[in-house]
Scaffold this motif. Structure first.
Motif, short mmCIF file in Angstrom:
data_model
loop_
_atom_site.label_atom_id
_atom_site.label_comp_id
_atom_site.label_asym_id
_atom_site.label_seq_id
_atom_site.Cartn_x
_atom_site.Cartn_y
_atom_site.Cartn_z
N ASN A 161 0.81 -1.21 0.00
CA ASN A 161 0.00 0.00 0.00
C ASN A 161 0.85 1.27 0.00
O ASN A 161 0.62 2.20 0.73
CB ASN A 161 -0.93 0.04 1.20
CG ASN A 161 -1.70 -1.26 1.31
OD1 ASN A 161 -2.04 -1.86 0.28
ND2 ASN A 161 -1.96 -1.70 2.52
N ALA A 196 -6.60 7.64 7.13
CA ALA A 196 -6.32 6.39 6.40
C ALA A 196 -4.84 6.14 6.20
O ALA A 196 -4.43 5.05 5.82
CB ALA A 196 -7.03 6.40 5.06
N GLU A 242 -3.79 -0.79 6.25
CA GLU A 242 -4.33 -2.07 5.76
C GLU A 242 -5.85 -2.02 5.84
O GLU A 242 -6.40 -1.57 6.84
CB GLU A 242 -3.82 -3.17 6.70
CG GLU A 242 -3.11 -4.43 6.17
CD GLU A 242 -2.50 -4.38 4.78
OE1 GLU A 242 -3.23 -4.71 3.85
OE2 GLU A 242 -1.30 -4.09 4.64
N THR A 244 -7.97 -0.22 4.15
CA THR A 244 -8.65 0.98 3.66
C THR A 244 -8.33 1.14 2.17
O THR A 244 -7.34 0.62 1.68
CB THR A 244 -8.20 2.24 4.42
OG1 THR A 244 -6.79 2.32 4.32
CG2 THR A 244 -8.61 2.19 5.86
N SER A 245 -9.19 1.87 1.48
CA SER A 245 -9.06 1.98 0.04
C SER A 245 -7.89 2.88 -0.35
O SER A 245 -7.79 4.02 0.09
CB SER A 245 -10.37 2.52 -0.54
OG SER A 245 -10.11 3.19 -1.75
N THR A 246 -6.99 2.35 -1.18
CA THR A 246 -5.84 3.12 -1.62
C THR A 246 -6.27 4.26 -2.53
O THR A 246 -5.74 5.36 -2.46
CB THR A 246 -4.86 2.22 -2.41
OG1 THR A 246 -5.06 0.89 -2.03
CG2 THR A 246 -3.44 2.62 -2.19
N SER A 247 -7.26 3.97 -3.38
CA SER A 247 -7.66 5.00 -4.34
C SER A 247 -8.36 6.16 -3.61
O SER A 247 -8.22 7.32 -3.97
CB SER A 247 -8.57 4.41 -5.42
OG SER A 247 -9.68 3.81 -4.83
N ARG A 248 -9.09 5.81 -2.53
CA ARG A 248 -9.74 6.85 -1.73
C ARG A 248 -8.66 7.73 -1.08
O ARG A 248 -8.74 8.97 -1.13
CB ARG A 248 -10.62 6.18 -0.65
CG ARG A 248 -11.40 7.11 0.22
CD ARG A 248 -12.44 7.89 -0.59
NE ARG A 248 -12.74 9.18 0.03
CZ ARG A 248 -13.63 9.31 1.01
NH1 ARG A 248 -14.33 8.27 1.41
NH2 ARG A 248 -13.83 10.49 1.56
N GLN A 258 -5.69 8.13 -2.09
CA GLN A 258 -5.02 8.88 -3.15
C GLN A 258 -5.78 10.18 -3.42
O GLN A 258 -5.18 11.25 -3.54
CB GLN A 258 -4.99 8.00 -4.40
CG GLN A 258 -3.90 8.36 -5.37
CD GLN A 258 -3.80 7.30 -6.47
OE1 GLN A 258 -4.39 6.22 -6.39
NE2 GLN A 258 -3.06 7.63 -7.50
N ASP A 279 0.62 5.17 -7.27
CA ASP A 279 0.25 4.00 -6.49
C ASP A 279 1.13 2.83 -6.93
O ASP A 279 1.07 2.38 -8.06
CB ASP A 279 -1.24 3.69 -6.74
CG ASP A 279 -1.71 2.52 -5.90
OD1 ASP A 279 -0.87 1.88 -5.25
OD2 ASP A 279 -2.92 2.26 -5.92
N LYS A 298 0.89 -0.19 -6.21
CA LYS A 298 0.09 -1.37 -6.57
C LYS A 298 -0.23 -1.35 -8.06
O LYS A 298 -0.20 -2.38 -8.73
CB LYS A 298 -1.21 -1.35 -5.77
CG LYS A 298 -1.35 -2.55 -4.86
CD LYS A 298 -2.71 -2.56 -4.23
CE LYS A 298 -2.70 -3.43 -2.99
NZ LYS A 298 -3.82 -3.13 -2.11
#
Lengths: 238, 401
Positions: free
Chosen positions: B58, B93, B227, B229-233, B235, B260, B262
């Motif tokens: 992440n 987050a 861990e 939680t949404s990475t894109s959120r 971002q 990102d 990922k």
């Protein structure tokens, strides 16, 4: 005669024509032949006289263009390729001038070949193939390949292969054509014995009157027709 | 009947060992090529995934965007320690934010010197990048606050400067500044892009800024998202906050980007997967060519064995029995080729994997698929010659010289 009283082989006004139209060539021009169960018949005639064509028809390898061929009362002309193959498998044996054994394959395996197609179990196959080889005087030669056998021995293996299925009819196409006279005598002795002792009907093509003399009667071919016995007698034989 | 056909086929193959081998060579090479390609490709994909995972899960990297073309030296504004603190404070987050600045410098110990990447950052950097220490310790709070000249070095730097000697407590010189080694990192090996991840020296950000850079700049912010939680959120939140802090109006383009890891990892894995599929497909074509080779030899074999076929037909073999005999022979030949190919491929992949430094991943599926495919190739390309044999006229065949 077969059990129901019919002759084994019965050809009526049989013709065979190869090709079509202008290129058509008539090999047989309407022949009548009757062979009874247990006969030993020699077939003679110059090359191109139609005797090979006739042998192919009797051997169910080919079908007549017209006329009727009854084998044990069954019309062969109406059978499919596979039905004729089954007929050959169960009732016919072939011996060729050139032996036609499988190379690099032992005598025993060569003799077993027809039994494989009949689906006999391996144990029974070995047993019967050994017996057939013994019958032609080749006991002890089972593991030799054709390359290790003399011409006469090879032809004896071929005879063993032809009789291992206990066929009703044995067709021999110049069986002594490639052999010297001593070997030829041996082969003829075996054929005569098979005919007398086992009752196998034999039809044999030959060029040599000496060999034809072993047979019970001789059919002569000329120009696609059978020469009547009376005419030959009139001409003084030969 | 089928059993007899098998026995016959095996005998025929034994009779002509050299020719049989040459016949199946195409299949052997085809099967081996497919399996080797797919196995090595699978190994490479696994390696990329593992390496990306080792980078830190992440992980988001915030860096200033650089304009391309003339005047590219005019970079966008850099970051500050305040930005890092704001991110942690405002966005729950985010698990950790590490501000960092770095440059390539020569480090010296005794007579040894080595050019490496010198990074100034905080202890969060270890969390964000999944770095663990092999020996020693992280920076103390006082070291971080005071900008004390302490450093933690990677395995490569240790090898180059100290050899086997224990580096802890020794002093190395970085651009004229004596710096005591307080920790040694656990080695991580090569990165997915092929760079050495152990070739670095880390020091407190303040020490770096004051003693080496001579300014307060932060080149990059590395962030790890919590861990679950949404990475894109996260971002999006970061972008929003950073635009605010950099006073960008709604119609201005952002002068930084948030990468990102990922996404990059997915991109890299899918690239190697596509490459593997492509190489496998090219190898599969060679299998097809191998099949044509089998057809070729089977046709020659049928012609050569015309008399044998004539004998079989004369003594009462049915059309389908002759067909089966040749079909089984082709299938047995090509399956044999398949088996040899598999054996060859497994040995070759193991050796190549070791040579190329890629993990060897046994892929049972591709082995099974390659084998089934090779048998099928035999059946398909054996059918035409087998049919030709079955349809021979026994009279003609017996006359054949």
């Amino acid at each position: 005669m077969t059990p129901d009283g019919r002759p084994l082989v019965e050809l009526r006004r049989v013709t065979k024509t190869y090709g079509r139209g202008a290129a058509a060539m008539q090999a047989l021009g309407g022949i009548d032949i009757v062979i009874a169960q247990g006969e030993f018949v020699a077939v003679m005639g110059p090359s191109g006289s139609g005797k090979s064509t006739c042998m192919n028809l009797i051997g169910c390898l080919d079908t007549p263009s017209s006329g009727s061929y009854l084998f044990q009362g069954v019309e062969v002309g109406g059978l499919t390729r596979d039905q004729r193959a089954l007929l050959r498998r169960h009732y016919l044996g072939f011996v060729f001038q050139g032996f036609n054994l499988l190379n690099r394959t032992s005598a025993l395996e060569n003799v077993e070949l027809p039994l494989i197609y009949r689906g006999d179990p391996a144990e029974q196959r070995h047993q019967r193939a050994r017996e057939a080889l013994a019958e032609v005087g080749l006991a002890g030669w089972e593991d030799h390949t054709p390359g290790e056998l003399s011409g006469g021995q090879q032809q004896r293996v071929a005879i063993a292969r032809a009789i291992v299925t206990r066929p009703a009819l044995l067709l021999a196409d110049e069986p002594t054509g490639n052999l010297d006279s001593a070997r030829s005598q041996e082969i003829m002795t075996i054929l005569t014995r098979l005919n007398r002792e086992q009752g196998i009907t034999i039809v044999m093509v030959t060029h040599e009157p000496d060999m034809a003399a072993y047979a019970g009667r001789t059919i002569h071919f000329r120009d696609g027709l059978v020469v009547p016995a009376a005419e030959r007698a009139h001409q003084g034989g030969g | 009947m089928l059993w007899n056909a098998f026995a016959l086929a095996l005998r025929e193959i034994r009779r002509n060992v050299l020719r049989s081998f040459l016949t199946i060579l195409g299949i052997v090479i085809g099967v081996a090529a497919v399996i080797i390609m797919v196995t090595l490709g699978g190994g490479a994909t696994l390696q990329v995934t593992q390496q990306i995972a080792s980078l830190g899960s992440n992980l988001l990297i915030i860096s200033p965007s650089r304009r391309l073309g003339p005047g590219q030296n005019v970079g966008a504004a850099l970051f500050s320690v305040g930005d890092a603190q704001a991110l942690v404070r405002e966005i729950p987050a985010l698990a950790a934010v590490a501000p960092m600045a770095s440059r390539s410098l020569t480090v010296v110990y005794g007579h040894a010197n080595w050019s490496t990447q010198v990074i100034g950052t905080s202890n969060e950097y270890f969390t964000v990048r999944n770095l663990t220490l092999r020996s020693g310790r992280r920076f103390s709070d006082s070291e971080l606050r005071a900008g004390a000249p302490a450093c933690i070095i990677g395995q490569t730097v240790r090898d180059k400067l100290f050899g086997r000697q224990d580096p802890l407590g020794e002093r190395i010189r970085v651009q004229g500044i004596a710096c005591s080694v307080v920790g040694l990192l656990e080695p991580k090996g090569q990165s997915a892009m092929g760079s050495d991840q152990d070739d670095l020296a880390i020091m407190p950000l303040r020490a770096y800024q004051r003693r080496i850079a001579g300014n307060q700049d932060v080149n990059q912010l590395q962030v790890s998202v919590r861990e679950g939680t949404s990475t894109s959120r996260a971002q999006q939140d970061i972008e929003h906050l950073m635009r605010e802090r950099r006073h960008l109006s709604a119609n201005e383009e952002s002068n930084f980007n948030v990468m990102d890891m990922k996404e990059i990892s997915k991109m890299l894995t899918s690239t190697t997967e596509v490459l593997t599929a492509l190489l496998g497909a090219v190898a599969a074509v060679s299998l097809l060519v191998g099949g044509i080779g089998i057809m070729n030899i089977m046709l020659v074999s049928v012609t050569e064995r015309t008399r044998e076929i004539g004998i079989r037909l004369a003594i009462g073999a049915l059309e389908r029995e002759v067909l089966l005999q040749f079909l089984v022979e082709a299938a047995v030949l090509s399956s044999l080729g398949g088996l040899i190919g598999i054996a060859l491929a497994l040995v070759a992949s193991a050796v190549l994997a070791a040579l190329l430094n890629v993990p060897f991943v046994f892929n049972a599926t591709i082995v099974a698929v390659a084998f089934v495919f090779s048998a099928t190739v035999g059946l398909v390309f054996g059918y035409f010659p087998a049919r030709k044999a079955a349809r021979l006229d026994p009279i003609e065949a017996l006359r054949h010289e």
